[in-house]
Design an enzyme around this catalytic site. Structure first.
Site, short mmCIF file in Angstrom:
data_model
loop_
_atom_site.label_atom_id
_atom_site.label_comp_id
_atom_site.label_asym_id
_atom_site.label_seq_id
_atom_site.Cartn_x
_atom_site.Cartn_y
_atom_site.Cartn_z
N TYR A 1 -136.92 -146.42 67.39
CA TYR A 1 -136.57 -145.75 66.13
C TYR A 1 -136.83 -146.68 64.94
CZ TYR A 1 -133.56 -143.23 62.79
OH TYR A 1 -133.06 -142.55 61.70
N LYS B 1 -139.30 -146.20 61.68
CA LYS B 1 -138.76 -146.09 60.32
C LYS B 1 -139.33 -147.18 59.42
CE LYS B 1 -136.56 -142.29 60.85
NZ LYS B 1 -137.00 -141.10 60.12
P1 NAP Z 1 -130.33 -134.06 62.75
O1 NAP Z 1 -129.03 -133.63 62.20
O2 NAP Z 1 -130.43 -134.46 64.18
O3 NAP Z 1 -131.39 -132.91 62.45
C1 NAP Z 1 -132.72 -133.10 62.84
C2 NAP Z 1 -133.60 -132.02 62.24
O4 NAP Z 1 -134.95 -132.36 62.60
C3 NAP Z 1 -133.31 -130.66 62.82
O5 NAP Z 1 -133.57 -129.71 61.82
C4 NAP Z 1 -134.34 -130.54 63.95
O6 NAP Z 1 -134.76 -129.21 64.23
C5 NAP Z 1 -135.51 -131.27 63.33
N1 NAP Z 1 -136.43 -131.79 64.32
C6 NAP Z 1 -136.21 -132.69 65.31
N2 NAP Z 1 -137.33 -132.88 66.02
C7 NAP Z 1 -138.28 -132.08 65.47
C8 NAP Z 1 -139.63 -131.82 65.76
N3 NAP Z 1 -140.25 -132.42 66.78
N4 NAP Z 1 -140.29 -130.92 64.98
C9 NAP Z 1 -139.67 -130.29 63.96
N5 NAP Z 1 -138.40 -130.49 63.64
C10 NAP Z 1 -137.71 -131.38 64.39
O7 NAP Z 1 -130.92 -135.30 61.93
P2 NAP Z 1 -130.49 -135.90 60.50
O8 NAP Z 1 -129.40 -136.84 60.73
O9 NAP Z 1 -130.35 -134.80 59.50
O10 NAP Z 1 -131.78 -136.79 60.19
C11 NAP Z 1 -132.83 -136.31 59.36
C12 NAP Z 1 -133.74 -137.49 59.04
O11 NAP Z 1 -132.98 -138.52 58.41
C13 NAP Z 1 -134.37 -138.14 60.27
O12 NAP Z 1 -135.68 -138.55 59.98
C14 NAP Z 1 -133.49 -139.35 60.51
O13 NAP Z 1 -134.19 -140.37 61.18
C15 NAP Z 1 -133.14 -139.74 59.10
N6 NAP Z 1 -131.92 -140.53 58.99
C16 NAP Z 1 -130.74 -140.06 59.51
C17 NAP Z 1 -129.60 -140.85 59.40
C18 NAP Z 1 -128.26 -140.42 59.94
O14 NAP Z 1 -127.36 -141.29 60.06
N7 NAP Z 1 -128.03 -139.17 60.25
C19 NAP Z 1 -129.69 -142.10 58.78
C20 NAP Z 1 -130.89 -142.53 58.28
C21 NAP Z 1 -132.01 -141.73 58.38
P3 NAP Z 1 -134.02 -128.33 65.38
O15 NAP Z 1 -132.67 -127.99 64.81
O16 NAP Z 1 -134.88 -127.14 65.55
O17 NAP Z 1 -133.91 -129.22 66.57
#
Ligand code: NAP
Length: 247
Positions: free
Chosen positions: A155, A159
């Site tokens: 990951y 990133k």
């Molecule tokens: P999340 O709640 O797990 O949601 C993930 C989203 O991405 C869902 O809408 C999922 O769709 C979609 N997704 C996953 N795999 C996919 C694929 N192969 N094709 C199309 N859509 C896909 O994640 P989040 O926490 O909101 O994270 C969003 C972004 O922010 C990510 O890039 C993550 O790395 C980054 N981020 C998150 C955090 C954190 O602490 N949460 C911190 C830093 C950065 P489905 O619902 O259809 O599965």
């Protein structure tokens, strides 16, 4: 500060940060394509919320790691709402394991979505972003790309890969007056954080100077700023939204 007449594609917009971004851009009057992989009902819900608030939205199914699926999704989005002015590469996954236990499959899955997906989506939208009046590419990275994190070699690599990608695309878009920026959130309250064991969450919390996890809204406000005209002189930047964890 409206996005009237702007067309936005947000990947991974059925849940979490992407959902927040899609709803905020819709509220600012953009027409939004809500990408999702498998959460069809949730993506439709996001579209309904945007439309109930007076905006326009279409669901856009594709696994971003699948090049052919992304090309098909893009074709449908373009037919339905026109060329993409703002692309938010948000879809991302984690497959966490200590490196000594990490398999090549764990590595490839995360690279395939977090970097392959960014390649696929940026590729199909690239001409639109160049031709748009002030196109916007916004990549969602993570503080983990800056600092590393135990059990997240795959990951973290993806990133930090986004930093080089963003800076390079910023150079390649600059002649056209379009921008590319990267938002690197800290730990945000979404399903992704829910997957982290509670004792690990407590240890992370101890490392956050502001003493709390981010809410989706904390990240959304930065993305919303970047999507709008007033961010026009910023490009190639990595913007931390991390409670003071890293700079
Ligand atoms: P999340 O709640 O797990 O949601 C993930 C989203 O991405 C869902 O809408 C999922 O769709 C979609 N997704 C996953 N795999 C996919 C694929 N192969 N094709 C199309 N859509 C896909 O994640 P989040 O926490 O909101 O994270 C969003 C972004 O922010 C990510 O890039 C993550 O790395 C980054 N981020 C998150 C955090 C954190 O602490 N949460 C911190 C830093 C950065 P489905 O619902 O259809 O599965």
């Amino acid at each position: 500060m409206s996005l009237d007449g702007r067309t936005c594609l947000v990947t991974g917009a059925s849940r979490g940060i992407g959902r927040g971004i899609a709803e905020e851009l819709g509220e600012a009057n953009a027409t939004v394509a809500v990408n999702y992989r498998s959460s069809e009902a949730k993506a439709h819900e996001v579209c309904e919320r945007i439309e109930d608030a007076g905006g326009e939205a279409v669901p856009a199914q594709a696994d971003v790691s699948d090049k052919a699926a992304v090309e098909e999704m893009y074709g449908t989005v373009r037919d339905e709402i026109g060329p993409v002015d703002v692309l938010v590469n948000n879809a991302g996954i984690t497959v966490d394991r200590k490196f000594e236990n990490m398999t090549r499959e764990d590595w490839d899955r995360v690279v395939g979505v977090n970097l392959g997906g960014v390649f696929n989506c940026t590729k199909v939208c690239f001409d639109d972003l160049k031709r748009a009046e002030e196109g916007r590419l916004i990549n969602i990275s993570s503080v983990v790309g800056q600092a590393g994190n135990y059990g997240q070699a795959n990951y973290a690599t993806t990133k930090s890969g986004l930093f080089g990608f963003t800076r390079t695309i910023a150079l390649e878009l600059a002649n056209e007056g379009s921008t590319a920026n990267c938002v690197a959130p800290g730990f945000v309250r979404t399903d992704m954080l829910e997957d982290v064991p509670e004792r690990v969450q407590e240890r992370i919390l101890d490392r956050i100077p502001l003493g709390r996890f981010a809410e989706v809204e904390d990240v959304v406000s930065m993305v919303s700023f970047l999507a709008k005209e007033r961010s026009g002189y910023m490009t190639g930047q990595i913007l931390g939204v991390n409670g003071g964890m890293e700079w």
